[in-house]
Design a protein around this motif. Structure first.
Motif: not given
Length: 63
Positions: A19-43
């Protein structure tokens, strides 16, 4: 949630991370996707309904 065409994969889809990225915060280690999933840098993932998907860690192979 998604208003893209074609639509982003649903939370239940096996490719939900595409899904497309809605909000990315690499300094905090997470990304919010368009479908509402929060991805963390540790997968690891946090789904919109609160379910947790554990990080996928590489498995060591015996030599």
């Amino acid at each position: 949630m998604c208003q893209h065409h074609p639509l982003c994969p649903s939370v239940e889809a096996s490719d939900r991370e595409a899904a497309r990225v809605r909000s990315s915060h690499p300094e905090q280690g997470w990304t919010l996707l368009c479908n509402g999933v929060v991805l963390f840098e540790d997968t690891g993932e946090l789904l919109p309904d609160g379910r947790i998907i554990a990080p996928r860690r590489p498995v060591a192979v015996a030599a």
